[in-house]
Design a protein around this motif. Structure first.
Motif, PDB file in Angstrom:
ATOM      1  N   ALA A  67      60.993  38.282  39.009  1.00 46.93           N
ATOM      2  CA  ALA A  67      59.938  38.365  37.920  1.00 46.93           C
ATOM      3  C   ALA A  67      59.282  37.226  37.184  1.00 46.93           C
ATOM      4  O   ALA A  67      57.595  37.503  36.285  1.00 46.93           O
ATOM      5  CB  ALA A  67      61.026  39.311  37.413  1.00 46.93           C
ATOM      6  N   ALA A  68      59.651  36.881  36.755  1.00 47.62           N
ATOM      7  CA  ALA A  68      58.759  35.456  35.709  1.00 47.62           C
ATOM      8  C   ALA A  68      57.916  35.277  36.477  1.00 47.62           C
ATOM      9  O   ALA A  68      56.814  34.962  36.229  1.00 47.62           O
ATOM     10  CB  ALA A  68      59.772  34.370  35.475  1.00 47.62           C
ATOM     11  N   ARG A  69      58.327  34.238  38.142  1.00 44.59           N
ATOM     12  CA  ARG A  69      56.933  34.193  38.514  1.00 44.59           C
ATOM     13  C   ARG A  69      55.992  35.310  38.899  1.00 44.59           C
ATOM     14  O   ARG A  69      54.641  35.157  38.511  1.00 44.59           O
ATOM     15  CB  ARG A  69      57.292  33.756  39.971  1.00 44.59           C
ATOM     16  CG  ARG A  69      56.164  33.249  41.328  1.00 44.59           C
ATOM     17  CD  ARG A  69      55.404  31.821  40.449  1.00 44.59           C
ATOM     18  NE  ARG A  69      54.764  31.652  41.635  1.00 44.59           N
ATOM     19  CZ  ARG A  69      53.566  30.299  40.799  1.00 44.59           C
ATOM     20  NH1 ARG A  69      53.537  30.261  39.190  1.00 44.59           N
ATOM     21  NH2 ARG A  69      52.861  30.799  42.200  1.00 44.59           N
ATOM     22  N   LEU A  70      56.131  36.342  38.794  1.00 46.06           N
ATOM     23  CA  LEU A  70      54.998  37.794  39.447  1.00 46.06           C
ATOM     24  C   LEU A  70      54.269  37.767  38.277  1.00 46.06           C
ATOM     25  O   LEU A  70      53.020  37.989  38.129  1.00 46.06           O
ATOM     26  CB  LEU A  70      55.661  39.048  40.630  1.00 46.06           C
ATOM     27  CG  LEU A  70      56.215  38.876  41.089  1.00 46.06           C
ATOM     28  CD1 LEU A  70      56.932  40.327  41.223  1.00 46.06           C
ATOM     29  CD2 LEU A  70      54.989  38.829  42.232  1.00 46.06           C
ATOM     30  N   ILE A 106      51.417  40.062  38.541  1.00 45.81           N
ATOM     31  CA  ILE A 106      51.370  40.659  39.015  1.00 45.81           C
ATOM     32  C   ILE A 106      52.273  42.265  39.199  1.00 45.81           C
ATOM     33  O   ILE A 106      53.474  41.195  38.157  1.00 45.81           O
ATOM     34  CB  ILE A 106      51.542  39.791  41.313  1.00 45.81           C
ATOM     35  CG1 ILE A 106      50.640  39.286  41.630  1.00 45.81           C
ATOM     36  CG2 ILE A 106      52.259  40.652  41.590  1.00 45.81           C
ATOM     37  CD1 ILE A 106      51.138  38.214  42.359  1.00 45.81           C
ATOM     38  N   TYR A 107      52.105  42.760  39.299  1.00 37.58           N
ATOM     39  CA  TYR A 107      53.129  44.359  38.828  1.00 37.58           C
ATOM     40  C   TYR A 107      53.725  45.137  39.916  1.00 37.58           C
ATOM     41  O   TYR A 107      52.701  45.312  40.704  1.00 37.58           O
ATOM     42  CB  TYR A 107      52.814  44.231  37.020  1.00 37.58           C
ATOM     43  CG  TYR A 107      51.258  45.103  37.520  1.00 37.58           C
ATOM     44  CD1 TYR A 107      52.211  46.481  37.614  1.00 37.58           C
ATOM     45  CD2 TYR A 107      50.391  44.944  37.257  1.00 37.58           C
ATOM     46  CE1 TYR A 107      50.572  46.915  37.813  1.00 37.58           C
ATOM     47  CE2 TYR A 107      49.148  45.646  37.127  1.00 37.58           C
ATOM     48  CZ  TYR A 107      49.368  46.976  37.407  1.00 37.58           C
ATOM     49  OH  TYR A 107      47.877  47.661  37.352  1.00 37.58           O
ATOM     50  N   PRO A 108      54.976  46.015  40.149  1.00 37.20           N
ATOM     51  CA  PRO A 108      55.313  46.430  40.909  1.00 37.20           C
ATOM     52  C   PRO A 108      54.677  48.088  40.468  1.00 37.20           C
ATOM     53  O   PRO A 108      54.402  48.475  38.993  1.00 37.20           O
ATOM     54  CB  PRO A 108      56.447  46.549  41.130  1.00 37.20           C
ATOM     55  CG  PRO A 108      57.013  46.180  39.663  1.00 37.20           C
ATOM     56  CD  PRO A 108      55.879  45.016  39.359  1.00 37.20           C
ATOM     57  N   VAL A 109      54.437  48.711  41.283  1.00 32.42           N
ATOM     58  CA  VAL A 109      54.153  50.199  40.823  1.00 32.42           C
ATOM     59  C   VAL A 109      54.718  51.486  41.844  1.00 32.42           C
ATOM     60  O   VAL A 109      54.883  50.800  43.361  1.00 32.42           O
ATOM     61  CB  VAL A 109      52.685  50.449  40.834  1.00 32.42           C
ATOM     62  CG1 VAL A 109      51.827  49.737  39.375  1.00 32.42           C
ATOM     63  CG2 VAL A 109      51.812  50.191  42.155  1.00 32.42           C
TER      64      VAL A 109
END
Length: 181
Positions: free
Chosen positions: A65-68, A73-76
């Motif tokens: 999470a922190a690296r993204l 970068i984020y999830p959908v």
């Protein structure tokens, strides 16, 4: 507003411990008054919102999470399905279990279960893609590269690949007219 607060509390929760990509993430939760529908059980849409919490928690606990977030970068969610077996009722405690199932060339897949005393009450399958805030997509191989977490090395169960293909809509830039046959 209540889901925003729950998302933030999950994101900043301490002491949950780290997990490997092969482990199941768990969140212990309770059905709240705001989760209910007119039939006095947890609303079907709330299950999908609660599933967000499990995915946030899992990404955090596997160290991605922190690296993204740093990389923008984020999830959908691209598609999801859920099957209900039993109802969750006001005040009832349950555990949300979340695990990665595998990847294809474009997306990652997760299974999530609502469990009471070891019994599955509902199960969902989610297909997620990762996007860049500045535009563009990030495939599982690149996700593995930037996070160090092996999101791209798990073969998908055959039924998941069929499901993803069967429910897919055209790409967002392609026409998708609403024509009923």
């Amino acid at each position: 507003m209540h889901m925003l607060l729950r998302n933030l509390l999950t994101l900043f929760r301490r002491g949950a411990g780290s997990l490997s990509i092969d482990q199941v993430g768990t969140l212990s939760l309770r059905v709240r008054l705001i989760d209910l529908d007119l039939l006095r059980h947890m609303n079907n849409g709330v299950y999908l919102s609660i599933m967000d919490l499990g995915r946030i928690d899992l990404l955090k606990r596997i160290g991605a999470a922190a690296r993204l977030r740093t990389l923008g970068i984020y999830p959908v969610i691209v598609s999801q399905t859920i099957t209900f077996r039993r109802s969750l009722e006001l005040g009832q405690r349950y555990v949300l279990e979340t695990r990665f199932l595998g990847s294809d060339e474009k997306a990652t897949y997760l299974e999530q279960r609502f469990v009471v005393d070891g019994e599955i009450y509902a199960r969902g399958v989610v297909r997620a893609r990762f996007l860049r805030a500045k535009g563009g997509t990030v495939g599982p191989a690149e996700l593995t590269e930037v996070t160090g977490v092996g999101l791209d090395d798990r073969p998908l169960p055959e039924w998941i690949a069929r499901w993803a293909s069967d429910v897919a809509l055209p790409a967002s830039r392609a026409p998708a007219p609403s024509i009923w046959e």
